[in-house]
Design an enzyme around this catalytic site. Structure first.
Site, PDB file in Angstrom:
ATOM      1  N   CYS A  99      -2.129  -2.703   7.706  1.00  0.00           N
ATOM      2  CA  CYS A  99      -2.129  -3.599   6.546  1.00  0.00           C
ATOM      3  C   CYS A  99      -0.903  -4.504   6.466  1.00  0.00           C
ATOM      4  CB  CYS A  99      -2.306  -2.787   5.277  1.00  0.00           C
ATOM      5  SG  CYS A  99      -3.966  -2.082   5.186  1.00  0.00           S
TER       6      CYS A  99
ATOM      7  N   ASP B 142       0.785  -1.253   0.000  1.00  0.00           N
ATOM      8  CA  ASP B 142       0.000   0.000   0.000  1.00  0.00           C
ATOM      9  C   ASP B 142       0.812   1.296   0.000  1.00  0.00           C
ATOM     10  OD1 ASP B 142      -1.959  -1.881   0.189  1.00  0.00           O
ATOM     11  OD2 ASP B 142      -2.714  -1.282   2.150  1.00  0.00           O
TER      12      ASP B 142
ATOM     13  N   LYS C 126      -6.609  -4.808  -3.199  1.00  0.00           N
ATOM     14  CA  LYS C 126      -7.207  -5.522  -2.057  1.00  0.00           C
ATOM     15  C   LYS C 126      -8.244  -4.634  -1.361  1.00  0.00           C
ATOM     16  CE  LYS C 126      -3.483  -4.438   1.254  1.00  0.00           C
ATOM     17  NZ  LYS C 126      -4.269  -3.572   2.135  1.00  0.00           N
TER      18      LYS C 126
HETATM   19  C1  C5J Z   1      -3.065   0.474   5.590  1.00  0.00           C
HETATM   20  C2  C5J Z   1      -4.873   1.606   6.713  1.00  0.00           C
HETATM   21  N1  C5J Z   1      -2.553   0.287   4.397  1.00  0.00           N
HETATM   22  N2  C5J Z   1      -4.116   2.037   7.709  1.00  0.00           N
HETATM   23  N3  C5J Z   1      -4.349   0.942   5.651  1.00  0.00           N
HETATM   24  O1  C5J Z   1      -2.416   0.266   6.588  1.00  0.00           O
HETATM   25  O2  C5J Z   1      -6.067   1.826   6.726  1.00  0.00           O
END
Ligand code: C5J
Length: 225
Positions: A162, A24, A129
């Site tokens: 994540c 991400d 995702k």
């Molecule tokens: C991730 C989030 N990528 N913190 N998403 O950690 O919502």
């Protein structure tokens, strides 16, 4: 076989069966105007790992092993974003709302893109995702099995959301997992530290951690055996 003097003990892998997973690293988490900033977070903290990730990606690509990028994003109709996810907190903008980089965390919008500094290269996997974990509703496990991957090396953001969710999902599915300490980051330094501790506690109950330096060193031809 490569060996890294990881925490809490040596981590062994071979490049043919390993993948580097970049979680991400999207504009929505790392840049002003995105989802992370809408939640009131300081996105500069996450930008600090970009040079480390660039070095790690360069070494991993030179070694010729698989790279996987993930993007947390939803369908434009938000059918894959349940209220249990969307209606959380009191953000300035919610998932699906229009912001300066398009609709937050919606596939195809500029904010959902991976940041330019870490753009995927041809042949690398890009997994969209809808959940926090990379295995939920993505088919990733089946693709990894078909490719014979047994070892996953995690990087990206955020450590306790994540990255941690993905590493736990991976461990439950039988993968040997390592998280790269200085190639992952959180908006909350105390959450990052706690996450690294809990993942590696009790004899690597979820997996291992190591600094990028050790991983990059292990990729140099001289350390091949
Ligand atoms: C991730 C989030 N990528 N913190 N998403 O950690 O919502």
């Amino acid at each position: 076989m490569k060996t890294i003097a990881a925490t809490p003990f040596d981590y062994l892998f071979d490049l043919e069966h390993a993948a580097l997973v970049v979680i991400d690293m999207q504009r929505d988490f790392v840049e002003e105007g995105g989802f992370g900033a809408a939640l009131g977070n300081d996105v500069l903290r996450l930008q600090a790992i970009i040079p480390t990730l660039q070095q790690l990606l360069a070494a991993w690509r030179t070694a010729g092993a698989l790279v996987i990028h993930t993007r947390e994003c939803h369908r434009p109709d938000l059918a894959d974003c349940p209220p249990a996810k969307r209606l959380r907190g009191t953000p300035a903008l919610r998932i699906g709302d229009a912001g300066p980089m398009g609709r937050l965390l919606v596939a195809g919008e500029p904010g959902a893109d991976i940041i330019e500094a870490l753009s995927p290269m041809t042949g690398e996997w890009v997994i969209d995702k809808p959940g926090k974990g990379a295995f939920h509703a993505t088919g990733l496990h089946e693709r990894l099995q078909a490719r014979g991957i047994t070892h996953l090396i995690f990087t990206g953001v955020t450590t306790e959301v994540c990255v941690q969710s993905s590493m736990r999902e991976a461990n439950d599915r039988g993968y040997e997992c390592l998280v790269v300490e200085d190639a992952t980051e959180s908006y909350f330094p105390e959450f990052k530290a706690a996450t690294l501790s809990m993942l590696t506690a009790q004899g690597a109950i979820i997996g291992w951690s190591a600094p990028s330096r050790l991983l990059i060193d292990s990729l140099k031809p001289a350390s091949a055996s």
